[in-house]
Design a protein around this motif. Structure first.
Motif, PDB file in Angstrom:
ATOM      1  N   LEU A   1       0.834  -1.193   0.000  1.00  0.00           N
ATOM      2  CA  LEU A   1       0.000   0.000   0.000  1.00  0.00           C
ATOM      3  C   LEU A   1       0.870   1.246   0.000  1.00  0.00           C
ATOM      4  CD1 LEU A   1      -2.549  -1.185   2.705  1.00  0.00           C
ATOM      5  CD2 LEU A   1      -3.097  -0.776   0.310  1.00  0.00           C
ATOM      6  N   THR A   2       0.514   2.198  -0.830  1.00  0.00           N
ATOM      7  CA  THR A   2       1.238   3.459  -0.886  1.00  0.00           C
ATOM      8  C   THR A   2       0.299   4.608  -0.551  1.00  0.00           C
ATOM      9  OG1 THR A   2       0.767   3.880  -3.230  1.00  0.00           O
ATOM     10  CG2 THR A   2       2.706   2.526  -2.708  1.00  0.00           C
ATOM     11  N   ILE A   3       0.859   5.687  -0.065  1.00  0.00           N
ATOM     12  CA  ILE A   3       0.033   6.838   0.279  1.00  0.00           C
ATOM     13  C   ILE A   3      -0.593   7.441  -0.980  1.00  0.00           C
ATOM     14  CG2 ILE A   3       1.961   8.487   0.190  1.00  0.00           C
ATOM     15  CD1 ILE A   3       0.568   9.894   2.617  1.00  0.00           C
ATOM     16  N   LYS A   4       0.106   7.347  -2.102  1.00  0.00           N
ATOM     17  CA  LYS A   4      -0.440   7.856  -3.362  1.00  0.00           C
ATOM     18  C   LYS A   4      -1.692   7.087  -3.748  1.00  0.00           C
ATOM     19  CE  LYS A   4       0.720   8.639  -8.237  1.00  0.00           C
ATOM     20  NZ  LYS A   4       1.783   8.529  -9.267  1.00  0.00           N
ATOM     21  N   GLU A   5      -1.622   5.766  -3.671  1.00  0.00           N
ATOM     22  CA  GLU A   5      -2.767   4.917  -4.015  1.00  0.00           C
ATOM     23  C   GLU A   5      -3.955   5.201  -3.107  1.00  0.00           C
ATOM     24  OE1 GLU A   5      -3.981   0.212  -3.405  1.00  0.00           O
ATOM     25  OE2 GLU A   5      -1.867   0.832  -3.310  1.00  0.00           O
ATOM     26  N   LEU A   6      -3.671   5.302  -1.810  1.00  0.00           N
ATOM     27  CA  LEU A   6      -4.752   5.510  -0.852  1.00  0.00           C
ATOM     28  C   LEU A   6      -5.378   6.893  -1.009  1.00  0.00           C
ATOM     29  CD1 LEU A   6      -6.345   4.306   1.461  1.00  0.00           C
ATOM     30  CD2 LEU A   6      -4.598   5.129   3.042  1.00  0.00           C
ATOM     31  N   ALA A   7      -4.551   7.898  -1.205  1.00  0.00           N
ATOM     32  CA  ALA A   7      -5.061   9.257  -1.388  1.00  0.00           C
ATOM     33  C   ALA A   7      -5.977   9.330  -2.606  1.00  0.00           C
ATOM     34  CB  ALA A   7      -3.903  10.239  -1.522  1.00  0.00           C
ATOM     35  N   GLN A   8      -5.566   8.680  -3.669  1.00  0.00           N
ATOM     36  CA  GLN A   8      -6.403   8.666  -4.876  1.00  0.00           C
ATOM     37  C   GLN A   8      -7.723   7.959  -4.621  1.00  0.00           C
ATOM     38  OE1 GLN A   8      -3.805   6.819  -7.775  1.00  0.00           O
ATOM     39  NE2 GLN A   8      -2.921   8.780  -8.425  1.00  0.00           N
ATOM     40  N   GLU A   9      -7.682   6.888  -3.849  1.00  0.00           N
ATOM     41  CA  GLU A   9      -8.882   6.099  -3.572  1.00  0.00           C
ATOM     42  C   GLU A   9      -9.923   6.924  -2.820  1.00  0.00           C
ATOM     43  OE1 GLU A   9     -11.432   2.862  -3.572  1.00  0.00           O
ATOM     44  OE2 GLU A   9      -9.495   3.047  -4.621  1.00  0.00           O
ATOM     45  N   ILE A  10      -9.488   7.803  -1.932  1.00  0.00           N
ATOM     46  CA  ILE A  10     -10.442   8.585  -1.127  1.00  0.00           C
ATOM     47  C   ILE A  10     -10.541  10.035  -1.613  1.00  0.00           C
ATOM     48  CG2 ILE A  10     -10.098   7.108   0.882  1.00  0.00           C
ATOM     49  CD1 ILE A  10      -8.358   9.307   2.098  1.00  0.00           C
ATOM     50  N   HIS A  11      -9.955  10.296  -2.774  1.00  0.00           N
ATOM     51  CA  HIS A  11     -10.084  11.596  -3.443  1.00  0.00           C
ATOM     52  C   HIS A  11      -9.499  12.747  -2.637  1.00  0.00           C
ATOM     53  CE1 HIS A  11     -12.641   9.350  -6.145  1.00  0.00           C
ATOM     54  NE2 HIS A  11     -13.452   9.048  -5.137  1.00  0.00           N
ATOM     55  N   LEU A  12      -8.288  12.509  -2.089  1.00  0.00           N
ATOM     56  CA  LEU A  12      -7.526  13.551  -1.421  1.00  0.00           C
ATOM     57  C   LEU A  12      -6.137  13.608  -2.044  1.00  0.00           C
ATOM     58  CD1 LEU A  12      -8.248  12.927   2.388  1.00  0.00           C
ATOM     59  CD2 LEU A  12      -9.287  14.663   0.928  1.00  0.00           C
ATOM     60  N   SER A  13      -5.441  14.709  -1.792  1.00  0.00           N
ATOM     61  CA  SER A  13      -4.038  14.760  -2.192  1.00  0.00           C
ATOM     62  C   SER A  13      -3.210  14.037  -1.142  1.00  0.00           C
ATOM     63  CB  SER A  13      -3.561  16.206  -2.316  1.00  0.00           C
ATOM     64  OG  SER A  13      -3.513  16.822  -1.029  1.00  0.00           O
ATOM     65  N   GLU A  14      -1.988  13.650  -1.490  1.00  0.00           N
ATOM     66  CA  GLU A  14      -1.117  12.987  -0.530  1.00  0.00           C
ATOM     67  C   GLU A  14      -0.848  13.899   0.664  1.00  0.00           C
ATOM     68  OE1 GLU A  14       2.383  11.125  -2.263  1.00  0.00           O
ATOM     69  OE2 GLU A  14       1.355  11.077  -4.197  1.00  0.00           O
ATOM     70  N   ARG A  15      -0.714  15.176   0.391  1.00  0.00           N
ATOM     71  CA  ARG A  15      -0.455  16.144   1.462  1.00  0.00           C
ATOM     72  C   ARG A  15      -1.645  16.242   2.414  1.00  0.00           C
ATOM     73  NH1 ARG A  15       1.466  22.433   0.535  1.00  0.00           N
ATOM     74  NH2 ARG A  15       1.745  22.965   2.747  1.00  0.00           N
ATOM     75  N   GLN A  16      -2.856  16.253   1.864  1.00  0.00           N
ATOM     76  CA  GLN A  16      -4.047  16.321   2.713  1.00  0.00           C
ATOM     77  C   GLN A  16      -4.165  15.076   3.600  1.00  0.00           C
ATOM     78  OE1 GLN A  16      -6.816  16.911  -0.568  1.00  0.00           O
ATOM     79  NE2 GLN A  16      -7.443  18.892   0.302  1.00  0.00           N
ATOM     80  N   LEU A  17      -3.913  13.913   3.013  1.00  0.00           N
ATOM     81  CA  LEU A  17      -4.003  12.672   3.779  1.00  0.00           C
ATOM     82  C   LEU A  17      -2.956  12.642   4.885  1.00  0.00           C
ATOM     83  CD1 LEU A  17      -5.143   9.892   4.334  1.00  0.00           C
ATOM     84  CD2 LEU A  17      -3.728   8.983   2.468  1.00  0.00           C
ATOM     85  N   SER A  18      -1.741  13.058   4.581  1.00  0.00           N
ATOM     86  CA  SER A  18      -0.683  13.084   5.596  1.00  0.00           C
ATOM     87  C   SER A  18      -1.055  14.013   6.741  1.00  0.00           C
ATOM     88  CB  SER A  18       0.641  13.541   4.969  1.00  0.00           C
ATOM     89  OG  SER A  18       1.123  12.591   4.050  1.00  0.00           O
ATOM     90  N   ARG A  19      -1.653  15.158   6.423  1.00  0.00           N
ATOM     91  CA  ARG A  19      -2.041  16.105   7.450  1.00  0.00           C
ATOM     92  C   ARG A  19      -3.153  15.534   8.333  1.00  0.00           C
ATOM     93  NH1 ARG A  19      -3.184  20.098   4.474  1.00  0.00           N
ATOM     94  NH2 ARG A  19      -5.468  20.116   4.607  1.00  0.00           N
ATOM     95  N   LEU A  20      -4.125  14.852   7.704  1.00  0.00           N
ATOM     96  CA  LEU A  20      -5.194  14.227   8.479  1.00  0.00           C
ATOM     97  C   LEU A  20      -4.634  13.202   9.458  1.00  0.00           C
ATOM     98  CD1 LEU A  20      -8.122  13.597   5.961  1.00  0.00           C
ATOM     99  CD2 LEU A  20      -8.195  14.987   8.035  1.00  0.00           C
ATOM    100  N   LEU A  21      -3.715  12.380   8.993  1.00  0.00           N
ATOM    101  CA  LEU A  21      -3.124  11.358   9.854  1.00  0.00           C
ATOM    102  C   LEU A  21      -2.378  11.996  11.014  1.00  0.00           C
ATOM    103  CD1 LEU A  21      -1.775   8.865   7.172  1.00  0.00           C
ATOM    104  CD2 LEU A  21      -3.600   8.437   8.816  1.00  0.00           C
TER     105      LEU A  21
END
Length: 316
Positions: free
Chosen positions: A208-228
């Motif tokens: 699993l990569t952050i890029k794949e997951l971010a795309q799956e939930i329609h966020l940017s990688e930066r947004q997902l990292s900030r949420l985490l």
């Protein structure tokens, strides 16, 4: 004390005729059926659209849920979720109590409806050693009351049945989901993180990569990292690692899958690396962890809190 076969059968007849609708608060239920089946040797794989809580009153067997095998013994309480493929097997036969039901959403409190939604996302709803739990004691009291010569107060049966469902569901919410349950900091997940976690749990065996997951939930990688970081205090790699180890712990406790296959199922390339990561996080090797739980050195009912404490140590 194990309910008699006659009491189980007589109470089932009464319950199926008279206790088919349970009104709240905090929740109302529609009952599909009640049952007390002696010498139950198993059934074929099947699925249904409702929840079904089962209690092993006597005997041993196995419960196969979505391809994973769980040991059944006297005192086990488990619940089959809607639309999940499952069946049971027993060589000697079991005395099995069961009740199938749906929640009536429009007549239930929103927090209870949300609890049902959360339970449906758990990988399993399975608790061993529940003999002295409020749920099982209530179930036995219900059988005893409904198998009497005369039911003087039908409302008593309804109240006991209502309490049985609520206490059982409360137990599953706290312990039955074990390592995949939402709790603590996880309960403040945003909708995006809930969606992300659902995707992770469905794909743990894959890289699993952050890029794949971010795309799956329609966020940017930066947004997902900030949420985490803001909501969980975790980086993406540490979050994935924790979820892999939690899932592995659940498989170690509730299945007979060998450790090498578990390491592969939760996404580790080698069993050696899996064992190292598990030991670093849990302060115990996978083999010793499995042995400790099964020898009752680690109580089943405390398992989830033990896991959460281990994860919290990894964050400090």
């Amino acid at each position: 004390m194990v309910p008699s076969i006659a009491a189980c059968q007589k109470s089932s007849l009464y319950l199926n005729e008279h206790v088919t609708s349970l009104q709240g608060p905090p929740a109302s239920f529609f009952i599909h059926y009640w049952g007390g089946k002696p010498r139950h040797r198993g059934n074929t794989p099947h699925a249904h659209s409702f929840f079904e809580i089962c209690y092993v009153a006597d005997g041993v067997g196995t419960y196969i849920h979505n391809g994973i095998t769980y040991p059944l013994r006297q005192g086990t309480l488990y619940c089959s979720k809607p639309n999940s493929s499952h069946h049971i097997e027993s060589d000697s036969g079991m005395l099995l109590l069961f009740v199938a039901f749906d929640i009536i959403q429009e007549a239930s409190d929103p927090e209870v409806v949300e609890m049902f939604d959360r339970l449906n996302r758990f990988h399993h709803l399975f608790i061993a050693d529940t003999e002295q739990s409020a749920a099982v004691l209530t179930w036995k009291a219900l059988i005893d009351y409904c198998s009497g010569e005369k039911i003087d107060y039908p409302k008593v049966a309804e109240k006991l049945a209502h309490s049985l469902l609520l206490t059982s569901l409360s137990m599953f919410s706290r312990y039955g989901g074990s390592v995949t349950a939402e709790n603590g900091t996880e309960s403040i997940y945003s909708g995006a993180l809930k969606e992300a976690k659902d995707y992770i749990m469905s794909n743990l065996s894959h890289k699993l990569t952050i890029k794949e997951l971010a795309q799956e939930i329609h966020l940017s990688e930066r947004q997902l990292s900030r949420l985490l970081s803001e909501q969980l205090g975790l980086t993406f790699p540490s979050w994935i690692r924790n979820e892999r180890i939690k899932r592995a712990a659940y498989l170690l406790v509730y299945t007979d899958i060998n450790i090498e296959d578990i390491s592969s199922e939760v996404g580790f390339e080698t069993v050696h690396y899996f064992s190292k990561v598990f030991a670093d996080l849990m302060n115990i090797t996978p083999a010793k962890f499995r042995k400790a739980v099964r020898s009752n050195e680690l109580d089943f009912s405390l398992l989830h809190r033990y896991l959460q404490a281990a994860v919290n140590r990894s964050l400090s």
